[in-house]
Motif scaffolding. Structure first.
Motif, PDB file in Angstrom:
ATOM      1  N   LEU A 162      -4.262   5.915   1.630  1.00  0.00           N
ATOM      2  CA  LEU A 162      -3.145   5.308   0.899  1.00  0.00           C
ATOM      3  C   LEU A 162      -3.402   3.825   0.665  1.00  0.00           C
ATOM      4  O   LEU A 162      -3.154   3.298  -0.426  1.00  0.00           O
ATOM      5  CB  LEU A 162      -1.833   5.502   1.669  1.00  0.00           C
ATOM      6  CG  LEU A 162      -0.612   4.804   1.061  1.00  0.00           C
ATOM      7  CD1 LEU A 162      -0.335   5.287  -0.355  1.00  0.00           C
ATOM      8  CD2 LEU A 162       0.630   5.006   1.941  1.00  0.00           C
ATOM      9  N   MET A 163      -3.920   3.123   1.696  1.00  0.00           N
ATOM     10  CA  MET A 163      -4.177   1.692   1.527  1.00  0.00           C
ATOM     11  C   MET A 163      -5.273   1.455   0.490  1.00  0.00           C
ATOM     12  O   MET A 163      -5.227   0.487  -0.269  1.00  0.00           O
ATOM     13  CB  MET A 163      -4.552   1.059   2.872  1.00  0.00           C
ATOM     14  CG  MET A 163      -3.430   1.049   3.898  1.00  0.00           C
ATOM     15  SD  MET A 163      -1.841   0.462   3.261  1.00  0.00           S
ATOM     16  CE  MET A 163      -2.282  -1.177   2.688  1.00  0.00           C
ATOM     17  N   ARG A 215      -3.332  -2.356  -7.276  1.00  0.00           N
ATOM     18  CA  ARG A 215      -3.084  -3.803  -7.422  1.00  0.00           C
ATOM     19  C   ARG A 215      -3.839  -4.390  -8.618  1.00  0.00           C
ATOM     20  O   ARG A 215      -3.329  -5.255  -9.312  1.00  0.00           O
ATOM     21  CB  ARG A 215      -3.580  -4.549  -6.177  1.00  0.00           C
ATOM     22  CG  ARG A 215      -2.647  -4.576  -5.016  1.00  0.00           C
ATOM     23  CD  ARG A 215      -3.240  -5.450  -3.915  1.00  0.00           C
ATOM     24  NE  ARG A 215      -2.481  -5.342  -2.685  1.00  0.00           N
ATOM     25  CZ  ARG A 215      -1.335  -5.967  -2.455  1.00  0.00           C
ATOM     26  NH1 ARG A 215      -0.830  -6.755  -3.382  1.00  0.00           N
ATOM     27  NH2 ARG A 215      -0.706  -5.820  -1.316  1.00  0.00           N
ATOM     28  N   GLU A 249       5.282   9.759  -0.992  1.00  0.00           N
ATOM     29  CA  GLU A 249       6.373   8.890  -0.531  1.00  0.00           C
ATOM     30  C   GLU A 249       6.201   7.476  -1.065  1.00  0.00           C
ATOM     31  O   GLU A 249       7.171   6.824  -1.456  1.00  0.00           O
ATOM     32  CB  GLU A 249       6.427   8.866   1.009  1.00  0.00           C
ATOM     33  CG  GLU A 249       7.009  10.140   1.598  1.00  0.00           C
ATOM     34  CD  GLU A 249       7.146  10.064   3.108  1.00  0.00           C
ATOM     35  OE1 GLU A 249       7.105   8.953   3.671  1.00  0.00           O
ATOM     36  OE2 GLU A 249       7.284  11.128   3.735  1.00  0.00           O
ATOM     37  N   TRP A 250       4.951   6.991  -1.080  1.00  0.00           N
ATOM     38  CA  TRP A 250       4.737   5.628  -1.588  1.00  0.00           C
ATOM     39  C   TRP A 250       5.009   5.563  -3.096  1.00  0.00           C
ATOM     40  O   TRP A 250       5.675   4.644  -3.569  1.00  0.00           O
ATOM     41  CB  TRP A 250       3.317   5.130  -1.290  1.00  0.00           C
ATOM     42  CG  TRP A 250       3.110   3.760  -1.870  1.00  0.00           C
ATOM     43  CD1 TRP A 250       3.693   2.609  -1.425  1.00  0.00           C
ATOM     44  CD2 TRP A 250       2.330   3.409  -3.023  1.00  0.00           C
ATOM     45  NE1 TRP A 250       3.311   1.557  -2.229  1.00  0.00           N
ATOM     46  CE2 TRP A 250       2.478   2.011  -3.213  1.00  0.00           C
ATOM     47  CE3 TRP A 250       1.534   4.131  -3.902  1.00  0.00           C
ATOM     48  CZ2 TRP A 250       1.847   1.328  -4.249  1.00  0.00           C
ATOM     49  CZ3 TRP A 250       0.899   3.443  -4.933  1.00  0.00           C
ATOM     50  CH2 TRP A 250       1.071   2.067  -5.101  1.00  0.00           C
ATOM     51  N   VAL A 274       0.333  -8.370   4.924  1.00  0.00           N
ATOM     52  CA  VAL A 274      -0.021  -8.265   3.514  1.00  0.00           C
ATOM     53  C   VAL A 274      -1.260  -7.407   3.334  1.00  0.00           C
ATOM     54  O   VAL A 274      -1.319  -6.543   2.467  1.00  0.00           O
ATOM     55  CB  VAL A 274      -0.249  -9.680   2.917  1.00  0.00           C
ATOM     56  CG1 VAL A 274      -0.733  -9.587   1.479  1.00  0.00           C
ATOM     57  CG2 VAL A 274       1.032 -10.490   3.001  1.00  0.00           C
ATOM     58  N   PRO A 311       2.977  -2.371   5.067  1.00  0.00           N
ATOM     59  CA  PRO A 311       2.662  -1.730   3.773  1.00  0.00           C
ATOM     60  C   PRO A 311       2.991  -0.245   3.676  1.00  0.00           C
ATOM     61  O   PRO A 311       3.180   0.267   2.570  1.00  0.00           O
ATOM     62  CB  PRO A 311       1.148  -1.932   3.634  1.00  0.00           C
ATOM     63  CG  PRO A 311       0.784  -3.004   4.594  1.00  0.00           C
ATOM     64  CD  PRO A 311       1.773  -2.904   5.711  1.00  0.00           C
ATOM     65  N   ILE A 312       2.997   0.470   4.787  1.00  0.00           N
ATOM     66  CA  ILE A 312       3.225   1.914   4.696  1.00  0.00           C
ATOM     67  C   ILE A 312       4.612   2.254   5.239  1.00  0.00           C
ATOM     68  O   ILE A 312       5.407   1.369   5.511  1.00  0.00           O
ATOM     69  CB  ILE A 312       2.113   2.722   5.401  1.00  0.00           C
ATOM     70  CG1 ILE A 312       2.042   2.348   6.877  1.00  0.00           C
ATOM     71  CG2 ILE A 312       0.780   2.471   4.698  1.00  0.00           C
ATOM     72  CD1 ILE A 312       1.139   3.270   7.682  1.00  0.00           C
ATOM     73  N   GLN A 313       4.888   3.553   5.402  1.00  0.00           N
ATOM     74  CA  GLN A 313       6.260   3.965   5.694  1.00  0.00           C
ATOM     75  C   GLN A 313       6.659   3.836   7.160  1.00  0.00           C
ATOM     76  O   GLN A 313       7.737   4.268   7.540  1.00  0.00           O
ATOM     77  CB  GLN A 313       6.487   5.409   5.215  1.00  0.00           C
ATOM     78  CG  GLN A 313       5.800   6.500   6.019  1.00  0.00           C
ATOM     79  CD  GLN A 313       4.377   6.762   5.580  1.00  0.00           C
ATOM     80  OE1 GLN A 313       3.609   5.842   5.356  1.00  0.00           O
ATOM     81  NE2 GLN A 313       4.004   8.039   5.460  1.00  0.00           N
ATOM     82  N   ARG A 314       5.806   3.265   7.988  1.00  0.00           N
ATOM     83  CA  ARG A 314       6.153   3.044   9.396  1.00  0.00           C
ATOM     84  C   ARG A 314       5.693   1.637   9.776  1.00  0.00           C
ATOM     85  O   ARG A 314       5.079   0.958   8.962  1.00  0.00           O
ATOM     86  CB  ARG A 314       5.504   4.114  10.282  1.00  0.00           C
ATOM     87  CG  ARG A 314       4.030   4.297  10.071  1.00  0.00           C
ATOM     88  CD  ARG A 314       3.449   5.426  10.920  1.00  0.00           C
ATOM     89  NE  ARG A 314       2.005   5.482  10.739  1.00  0.00           N
ATOM     90  CZ  ARG A 314       1.403   6.311   9.900  1.00  0.00           C
ATOM     91  NH1 ARG A 314       2.097   7.168   9.189  1.00  0.00           N
ATOM     92  NH2 ARG A 314       0.087   6.293   9.785  1.00  0.00           N
ATOM     93  N   PHE A 368       6.966   0.142   3.489  1.00  0.00           N
ATOM     94  CA  PHE A 368       6.500   0.270   2.108  1.00  0.00           C
ATOM     95  C   PHE A 368       6.681  -1.066   1.387  1.00  0.00           C
ATOM     96  O   PHE A 368       7.252  -1.148   0.305  1.00  0.00           O
ATOM     97  CB  PHE A 368       7.247   1.381   1.368  1.00  0.00           C
ATOM     98  CG  PHE A 368       6.647   2.734   1.564  1.00  0.00           C
ATOM     99  CD1 PHE A 368       5.270   2.926   1.562  1.00  0.00           C
ATOM    100  CD2 PHE A 368       7.456   3.856   1.736  1.00  0.00           C
ATOM    101  CE1 PHE A 368       4.718   4.192   1.728  1.00  0.00           C
ATOM    102  CE2 PHE A 368       6.908   5.123   1.907  1.00  0.00           C
ATOM    103  CZ  PHE A 368       5.539   5.285   1.909  1.00  0.00           C
ATOM    104  N   ASN A 412       4.360  -3.918   0.067  1.00  0.00           N
ATOM    105  CA  ASN A 412       3.019  -4.429  -0.233  1.00  0.00           C
ATOM    106  C   ASN A 412       3.176  -5.691  -1.070  1.00  0.00           C
ATOM    107  O   ASN A 412       3.485  -5.623  -2.264  1.00  0.00           O
ATOM    108  CB  ASN A 412       2.211  -3.374  -0.984  1.00  0.00           C
ATOM    109  CG  ASN A 412       1.777  -2.253  -0.075  1.00  0.00           C
ATOM    110  OD1 ASN A 412       0.779  -2.366   0.637  1.00  0.00           O
ATOM    111  ND2 ASN A 412       2.544  -1.167  -0.047  1.00  0.00           N
ATOM    112  N   ALA A 413       2.973  -6.827  -0.428  1.00  0.00           N
ATOM    113  CA  ALA A 413       3.235  -8.106  -1.097  1.00  0.00           C
ATOM    114  C   ALA A 413       2.409  -8.225  -2.377  1.00  0.00           C
ATOM    115  O   ALA A 413       1.207  -7.974  -2.386  1.00  0.00           O
ATOM    116  CB  ALA A 413       2.910  -9.257  -0.166  1.00  0.00           C
TER     117      ALA A 413
END
Lengths: 80, 381
Positions: free
Chosen positions: A23-24, A31, A54-55, B156, B193-196, B221, B223-224
């Protein structure tokens, strides 16, 4: 065999990476993408099935297709 | 013929490996059969975990610096220079200052992490960090004088050094303001950045209720995308705006450019086999610590354990024996949960972390290890 007929603008190969790596990697590529680009994320992590959708739901981007036909997943994300 | 080992980078991984090789291959080095060269562009070795304590006025940058020459065995050739290119076919390194290229038979890339604030517009001007000496000092100036307002800790970039440090910072800040009677006037928000609240689900599951108990706001969630230093706002890709009075951010990280230029990986991270630490793209090249993409945290304990494995593998190769030592993903980490309590985690590729109940004893263990670290750098602990 995949029946998805979408030509991605770019492919992110995150196979072998543990969550949340795929995901990252996808977020990192989104981006620098332009609106309308389609990013294909390849992942073999089961958790990506929920992580990615979800994201995408949190953003204006769209998950246009998921390929589950092979030994890994393919997520097609259209950038808003 | 002399076998030449070049270690690129004198951080935890590079220093521990050099000292371990000096010990393991001492007779061969003394006989001139093996040469080990450690190349670093700073004459000092820097122990980064000290930086977490600088913004709270508890440590100084000098506490995390010592001359490499004092730490590394005399049998190691120490070269203070900058490697400007890696030629994995010709097996040589181009140096910025030195005369001529430096040849090697075995290369270990231990180049660590660098910060890339410039990837997020406004971050360098509007944010602070404790992931560099200068950043920690500037953050200290702001934090020590803060008596009210909104403190935002934003993760970030991932992956980043020491994945526990963002949690530690907000836990410490909460406790620090609370003990000084200021907590009601300082709002604290943590973004991830993620859901946790952490990449590792087991650590996230442990940390989230603590944040809830301590009234630390959480934005997941997040993400700058940009920071507006004038308006003092940070905006996420997901469309959330946060106003801040003080922004402590974990900037995006990269490795070093020579890795990409040598075709060893992307963003300065070397693609490796996560057990043998061998580079995927070149023979006789290895990577360890932050520079290696093993999927485990970018942490000193990882570099330390990987150095032990690589030392054994290199010694086996040099002696013409099968290399059997492998890295199992072992990671060890103390996690501050306040100004005088800490937890502890230990995990590997197969076994997930299970954070220990926070205690004062673990806090003092962490501080004691931080001072004992110099024995680790010397290869003694």
């Amino acid at each position: 065999m995949s029946t998805i007929d979408i030509e991605p603008t770019d492919t992110v190969d995150a196979r072998g990476a543990a969550c949340p790596g795929p995901l990252m990697d996808l977020i990192g590529r989104v981006r620098s993408a332009s609106p309308g680009d389609v990013i294909l994320l390849l992942s073999d992590a089961e958790q990506s099935l929920t992580d990615v959708s979800e994201w995408v739901d949190e953003t204006d981007n769209e998950l246009v297709a998921v390929d589950e036909s092979g030994d890994h997943y393919g997520f097609y994300v259209e950038v808003a | 013929m002399t076998e030449r080992v070049a270690i690129l980078g004198g951080g935890t991984g590079g220093a521990v490996l050099a000292n371990n090789l000096a010990e393991r291959l001492g007779p061969e080095i003394d006989a001139g059969d093996v040469e080990v060269t450690l190349i670093n562009d700073d004459p000092d070795h820097v122990y980064k975990p000290v930086w977490l304590y600088i913004p709270f006025g508890q440590r100084e940058p000098a506490d995390g610096r010592r001359p490499l020459r004092d730490l590394v065995d005399d049998r190691i050739d120490l070269t203070i220079d900058r490697v400007t290119a890696i030629d994995t076919d010709g097996k040589e390194l181009a140096l910025r200052d030195g005369a001529g290229p430096l040849g090697y038979d075995y290369l270990v890339v231990a180049t660590g992490s660098t910060l890339a604030d410039d990837e997020i517009p406004g971050l360098a001007a509007g944010g602070h960090d404790y992931y560099s000496e200068s950043g920690a000092l500037a953050l200290r100036d702001e934090l020590l004088s803060m008596t009210e307002g909104h403190l935002v800790l934003s993760v970030v970039g991932t992956p980043h050094m020491c994945p526990a440090a963002p949690l530690e910072f907000v836990f410490m800040a909460d406790d620090w303001f609370r003990k000084r009677g200021l907590r009601d006037d300082v709002e604290i928000t943590y973004t991830y950045p993620i859901q946790r609240v952490h990449g590792n689900p087991h650590i996230a599951e442990w940390a989230a209720p603590i944040m809830d108990e301590r009234d630390i706001n959480v934005e997941t969630f997040f993400n700058a995308e940009s920071v507006d230093p004038d308006a003092k706002t940070i905006t996420s890709m997901e469309g959330t705006d946060l106003d801040y009075d003080l922004l402590a951010a974990i900037p995006p990280h990269r490795g070093v450019d020579v890795v990409d230029e040598a075709g060893l990986g992307d963003r300065g991270w070397v693609d490796v086999d996560k057990h043998t630490l061998e580079a995927e793209a070149a023979d006789d090249v290895y990577a360890l610590g932050d520079a290696a993409t093993t999927g485990v945290p970018k942490a000193g304990s990882v570099a330390h354990y990987q150095a032990g494995v690589l030392s054994q593998r290199l010694a086996s190769e040099i002696r013409g024996r099968p290399a059997t030592a492998t890295y199992d993903g072992k990671t060890l980490c103390f996690v501050e949960t306040g100004m005088d309590a800490a937890s502890f985690v230990e995990f590997d590729y197969e076994n997930p972390p299970s954070p220990a109940p926070p205690s004062e004893k673990l806090h003092w263990s962490k501080l004691a290890y931080n001072d004992s670290y110099w024995l680790t750098a010397r290869g003694l602990l």
